[in-house]
Design a protein around this motif. Sequence first.
Motif, PDB file in Angstrom:
ATOM      1  N   HIS A 103       0.829  -1.196   0.000  1.00 30.51           N
ATOM      2  CA  HIS A 103       0.000   0.000   0.000  1.00 30.51           C
ATOM      3  C   HIS A 103       0.871   1.257   0.000  1.00 30.51           C
ATOM      4  N   GLN A 104       2.202   1.072   0.183  1.00 32.42           N
ATOM      5  CA  GLN A 104       3.076   2.242   0.258  1.00 32.42           C
ATOM      6  C   GLN A 104       3.473   2.756  -1.119  1.00 32.42           C
ATOM      7  N   ILE A 105       3.455   1.868  -2.097  1.00 32.42           N
ATOM      8  CA  ILE A 105       3.715   2.316  -3.467  1.00 32.42           C
ATOM      9  C   ILE A 105       2.570   1.832  -4.334  1.00 32.42           C
ATOM     10  N   GLY A 106       2.591   2.184  -5.608  1.00 31.66           N
ATOM     11  CA  GLY A 106       1.517   1.746  -6.485  1.00 31.66           C
ATOM     12  C   GLY A 106       1.928   1.859  -7.929  1.00 31.66           C
ATOM     13  N   GLY A 107       1.018   1.531  -8.823  1.00 30.27           N
ATOM     14  CA  GLY A 107       1.235   1.687 -10.255  1.00 30.27           C
ATOM     15  C   GLY A 107       2.368   0.828 -10.768  1.00 30.27           C
ATOM     16  N   PRO A 108       3.056   1.301 -11.835  1.00 36.62           N
ATOM     17  CA  PRO A 108       4.099   0.500 -12.481  1.00 36.62           C
ATOM     18  C   PRO A 108       5.232   0.135 -11.526  1.00 36.62           C
ATOM     19  N   GLU A 109       5.499   0.988 -10.560  1.00 40.82           N
ATOM     20  CA  GLU A 109       6.601   0.686  -9.635  1.00 40.82           C
ATOM     21  C   GLU A 109       6.285  -0.557  -8.826  1.00 40.82           C
TER      22      GLU A 109
ATOM     23  N   ASN B 206       1.055 -12.589 -10.225  1.00 41.31           N
ATOM     24  CA  ASN B 206      -0.365 -12.767 -10.569  1.00 41.31           C
ATOM     25  C   ASN B 206      -1.170 -11.484 -10.434  1.00 41.31           C
ATOM     26  N   PHE B 207      -1.207 -10.919  -9.210  1.00 34.63           N
ATOM     27  CA  PHE B 207      -1.972  -9.691  -8.971  1.00 34.63           C
ATOM     28  C   PHE B 207      -1.082  -8.723  -8.207  1.00 34.63           C
ATOM     29  N   ASP B 208      -1.154  -7.443  -8.555  1.00 37.77           N
ATOM     30  CA  ASP B 208      -0.363  -6.473  -7.806  1.00 37.77           C
ATOM     31  C   ASP B 208      -0.894  -6.354  -6.385  1.00 37.77           C
ATOM     32  N   ARG B 209      -2.208  -6.322  -6.266  1.00 37.16           N
ATOM     33  CA  ARG B 209      -2.818  -6.343  -4.931  1.00 37.16           C
ATOM     34  C   ARG B 209      -3.878  -7.435  -4.943  1.00 37.16           C
ATOM     35  N   ILE B 210      -3.962  -8.149  -3.844  1.00 35.51           N
ATOM     36  CA  ILE B 210      -4.870  -9.308  -3.792  1.00 35.51           C
ATOM     37  C   ILE B 210      -6.319  -8.824  -3.844  1.00 35.51           C
ATOM     38  N   PRO B 211      -7.113  -9.313  -4.782  1.00 38.23           N
ATOM     39  CA  PRO B 211      -8.505  -8.869  -4.878  1.00 38.23           C
ATOM     40  C   PRO B 211      -9.345  -9.345  -3.697  1.00 38.23           C
TER      41      PRO B 211
ATOM     42  N   THR C 271       4.174  -2.947  -9.646  1.00 39.37           N
ATOM     43  CA  THR C 271       4.191  -4.091 -10.561  1.00 39.37           C
ATOM     44  C   THR C 271       5.622  -4.579 -10.763  1.00 39.37           C
ATOM     45  N   ALA C 272       6.529  -3.652 -11.035  1.00 37.63           N
ATOM     46  CA  ALA C 272       7.910  -4.028 -11.346  1.00 37.63           C
ATOM     47  C   ALA C 272       8.594  -4.659 -10.139  1.00 37.63           C
ATOM     48  N   ARG C 273       8.389  -4.058  -8.962  1.00 34.17           N
ATOM     49  CA  ARG C 273       9.056  -4.596  -7.775  1.00 34.17           C
ATOM     50  C   ARG C 273       8.547  -5.988  -7.415  1.00 34.17           C
ATOM     51  N   LEU C 274       7.218  -6.144  -7.495  1.00 34.27           N
ATOM     52  CA  LEU C 274       6.656  -7.458  -7.195  1.00 34.27           C
ATOM     53  C   LEU C 274       7.150  -8.493  -8.208  1.00 34.27           C
ATOM     54  N   ALA C 275       7.217  -8.065  -9.484  1.00 36.03           N
ATOM     55  CA  ALA C 275       7.671  -8.996 -10.517  1.00 36.03           C
ATOM     56  C   ALA C 275       9.094  -9.440 -10.228  1.00 36.03           C
ATOM     57  N   LYS C 276       9.904  -8.528  -9.673  1.00 35.06           N
ATOM     58  CA  LYS C 276      11.283  -8.901  -9.337  1.00 35.06           C
ATOM     59  C   LYS C 276      11.292  -9.893  -8.175  1.00 35.06           C
ATOM     60  N   THR C 277      10.450  -9.632  -7.173  1.00 29.76           N
ATOM     61  CA  THR C 277      10.396 -10.522  -6.005  1.00 29.76           C
ATOM     62  C   THR C 277       9.925 -11.924  -6.387  1.00 29.76           C
ATOM     63  N   TRP C 278       8.872 -11.984  -7.229  1.00 31.33           N
ATOM     64  CA  TRP C 278       8.239 -13.277  -7.547  1.00 31.33           C
ATOM     65  C   TRP C 278       8.791 -13.894  -8.829  1.00 31.33           C
TER      66      TRP C 278
ATOM     67  N   THR D 253      -4.623  -5.008   1.039  1.00 33.32           N
ATOM     68  CA  THR D 253      -3.210  -4.630   0.948  1.00 33.32           C
ATOM     69  C   THR D 253      -2.497  -4.972   2.243  1.00 33.32           C
ATOM     70  N   GLY D 254      -1.196  -4.732   2.239  1.00 34.74           N
ATOM     71  CA  GLY D 254      -0.404  -4.961   3.437  1.00 34.74           C
ATOM     72  C   GLY D 254       0.615  -6.058   3.264  1.00 34.74           C
ATOM     73  N   LEU D 255       0.644  -6.675   2.078  1.00 38.78           N
ATOM     74  CA  LEU D 255       1.628  -7.732   1.849  1.00 38.78           C
ATOM     75  C   LEU D 255       2.970  -7.108   1.503  1.00 38.78           C
ATOM     76  N   SER D 256       4.014  -7.837   1.837  1.00 45.84           N
ATOM     77  CA  SER D 256       5.354  -7.365   1.557  1.00 45.84           C
ATOM     78  C   SER D 256       5.593  -7.296   0.058  1.00 45.84           C
ATOM     79  N   VAL D 257       6.373  -6.300  -0.333  1.00 50.76           N
ATOM     80  CA  VAL D 257       6.753  -6.198  -1.742  1.00 50.76           C
ATOM     81  C   VAL D 257       8.098  -6.884  -1.956  1.00 50.76           C
ATOM     82  N   GLU D 258       8.888  -6.972  -0.878  1.00 53.30           N
ATOM     83  CA  GLU D 258      10.254  -7.493  -1.004  1.00 53.30           C
ATOM     84  C   GLU D 258      10.349  -8.984  -0.772  1.00 53.30           C
TER      85      GLU D 258
END
Lengths: 333, 640
Positions: free
Chosen positions: B16-22, B538-543, B24-31, B562-567
């Motif tokens: 919930h601290q960041i959003g948008g393309p950033e 899969n999802f940037d934020r869990i539906p 998406t990109a960070r989560l994609a790196k983590t996962w 929201t509230g899940l770790s991005v890292e």
Amino acid sequence: MRLRIVSIASLVPLAGCKGWQSALDTHGPGATSLEKLFWIFLFILTVVWILTMLGLLVALRARRDAATDPLAVDATRERTMTRTVATLVGLTAVTVLALTGFSYAYQKRLFDRTENVLTIKVTGHQWWWQVDYEDEQPNRTFTTANEIHIPVGEPVRLKLEASDVIHSFWVPSLMGKMDNIPGRQNVIELQADREGVYRGQCAEFCGWQHAHMAMLIVAKPKAEFENWKNQQIASASPPSDDAQKRGEQVFFTSPCVMCHSVRGTSAGGRVGPDLTHVGSRLTLAAGTLQNTRGNLAAWIVDPQRIKPGTNMPLMQINPQDLDLLVSYLEGLK
Amino acid sequence: MSEAYAAPDPKELRDHQIGGPELTARLAKTWGTEKGLLGALSTVDHKIIGRRYIITAFLFLFLAGLAAVAMRLQLARPESRLIGPDLYNQLFTMHGTTMMFLFAVPVMEAFAVYLVPLMVGTRNIAFPRLNAFSYYVYVFGGLMIWVAFMLNIGADVGWFAYVPLSGPEFSPGKRADIWAQMITFTEVSALAVAVEIVVTVLKQRAPGMTLDRIPLFVWSVFITSFLIIFAMPAVMIASTFLILDRLIGTHIFNPAEGGDALLWQHLFWFFGHPEVYIIFLPATGMVSAIITTFSRRRTFGYLALVLSLIATGFLSFGLWVHHMFTTGLPQLGASFFTASSMLIAIPNGIQIFCWIATLWDGRPIFRTPLLFVLGFFFIFVAGGLSGLILASVPLDTQVHDTYFVVAHFHYVLIGGAVFPLLGAVYYWYPKIVGRLLDERIGKWHFWLAFVGFNVGFFPMHITGLMGMPRRIYTYLPEMGWGNLNLLSSVGTLVFFFSFVVFLWNVVSSAKSGAVAGDNPWDAGTLEWATSSPPPPQNFDRIPVVTNREPLWAEREKLPVATGLSVENRELIVSTVTEARADIRETSPEPSIWPLLAAIATGVTFIASIFTPWAVVWGSAIVGVALIAWFWPKGAKEDEA
């Protein structure tokens, strides 16, 4: 490859289901009642299938417009649909119950037992059928192979066994099938209502030559059957001419005697079919070849070409000896 | 509803601290999966593994299809000398074994592996390393049996491998051992996937996805997973008994020493009948999904459909004796199984009627997926009804082990499973690849498959009634089966050709198909809420789910949790029935050890065909691999 379009078209309707080994061309009470049950089932099931397809066809018309929310449902329609589906499910249950009832009634009839009937033990081997006729008098029992003669119009009991792997005894125009299982004995009764030769075939996969493991049922009037039986009980007739005598010598000095029996002689092998009256049989190699002189010679010379994998080995034999041997075997009427 | 479900750790970046393309990109790196061969082999992404699973299963479909083509060429004429009995027996064994064990079950599980996490709105499947392991074990099992076939030591005792024919006396050599061990491979992998699916569905559903909001496809693979868990052990026991008889001289199936030949059949069919439903139930889930989307109406009779799935699952364990009606079992006992086999028509009927009702009240859109579903109705209903003939003890004595049965189960399995599966490929291909399959080629594909199938398989009903047994490599000309067999051969060749068209469509559309976008069909379930193909997370934020068809209910914007770790690889574990978000849990990182463990397992299984001692030393190497796999690394949450 000949493309016989006309005959293909004529075979497609079920009316074309006649045949030597057809479950819809029946000649005995067992198979006939099964055929009747089959048509009952087929009729009901076809009606059900057609109605379902019609229902589906009707359902394919668009009944809502593109703008309607897919989540919106009309309560009245929903109730009608629920009632319709519930009714159809009820009808399905009734149909299924009726079919189960029909099935059970015919099942009881099919497996009814008669007392004091001719009893024959049929043992499946890879890949032929051993046939032992039982009798209260031990000296009136005998063994033959791949051909079962029965009197017309009488139930006959078959005890089904197997010596090696599982086989299944099936003569569709007379009766449904039953398995021959090692270590077990199954019993069926069959009856032929008309004189004739009926073909059957092993129905359980049993290895390389499963495809060539047929048998014939020869139904004939009682008197003729008794004659045949007496002739089969008798030992082999001794060779009558010179060629047959010399052929007998070939037989007894070749590997044939290791596996085959000829009653009344010293040939007592139990591995292959009993040859005491092989000359009187209609077919060779478990229904694979017509019993002719040429086929017999071909079978002896190269059984592996006709039935690859058969337990009958390739045998070195010169043409003169082969000719004599065939004469001898043909004489075993 | 964007509240946090757990107090965030102030040092860790949360979604919930960041959003948008950033974001998406960070989560994609983590996962994400590392580049390179090691990365590809270590991946635990359910989408990558699911895709591999699907492709591998279709490869096996083509191989088994080629085996079928060879058989049909041989049977086209009486007394054909194209193929001898030895090769023919191997061909039908490979065809049946591959279709059942290496295609049908794995392909359904493959779709489940790919779709379930997306459909329930989570980031990865439960036990992702086990998932990777199961794929490798499956590949090794399939490779083993096909390499053996290429080396002319292919199994030749049928996909059912009845004893005593498959026993030590009548099948010397290694052919039957290879078959039996292949069973062990595929069952291990199937059981692993079943456990993953059960846990994913029970514990990883998006917040708000209560039991009555679970998509029907997910329900169907969930029930199927229980079937796998209860049915597969029976066949594993059977194949282990067989290996024991063959390898160390036990006499479990040897009647001469007090064993029993029929025991095999009971064990095999106690698995073998539920197996049919293991293949069929996921297909019903696909049908439900496609019908709902293309009727433009929510599914009619959701509860009835779910209960039918459960009822079918239970009943499927009470039918196995109908494969054994001609073995001479007591007549009264056998007739019980007639009744139970007929009974299963009721839950199947409920499903058919509910689908037709959905179509009736909807606005059918005749795209290729729906065409395949309509083909499914036509073929499957016919096959299901001819099954009632087989369910009858007396009638079965005439049709059992004939081409009538061959026709019946191809109607059921191709009609009931392959047609919905092909519909499902057309339906979900855009999600997996990002492009739509070509609609025109798709229609050609459908009509070729539909006509080819019926021309090929319908005549087999008649050849069977005319007395043609199964599994014969040739027949005499005077039997009168020649023309019908020729017709069957022509039809099945057309059917095979339709798959070539399909392959062409799949390959060409991957490059030049229309770009799909997130939700090309305007469908209602969660897998369409993310991009096509989905990002690693899969999802940037869990539906958060408020309806059975969340995308239809929340057209503006899907609520999220929201509230899940991005890292770190964090996902939400939710409660079983109400799917309330319960805890945050870390999901395992990629690892090469599942592959190494699968290699160790494969070596053990294959070596144990040759020496029983392989089980002893093999356990040691598998143990080493498993220790490395599970070596605790101290996840962050544990340190806190």
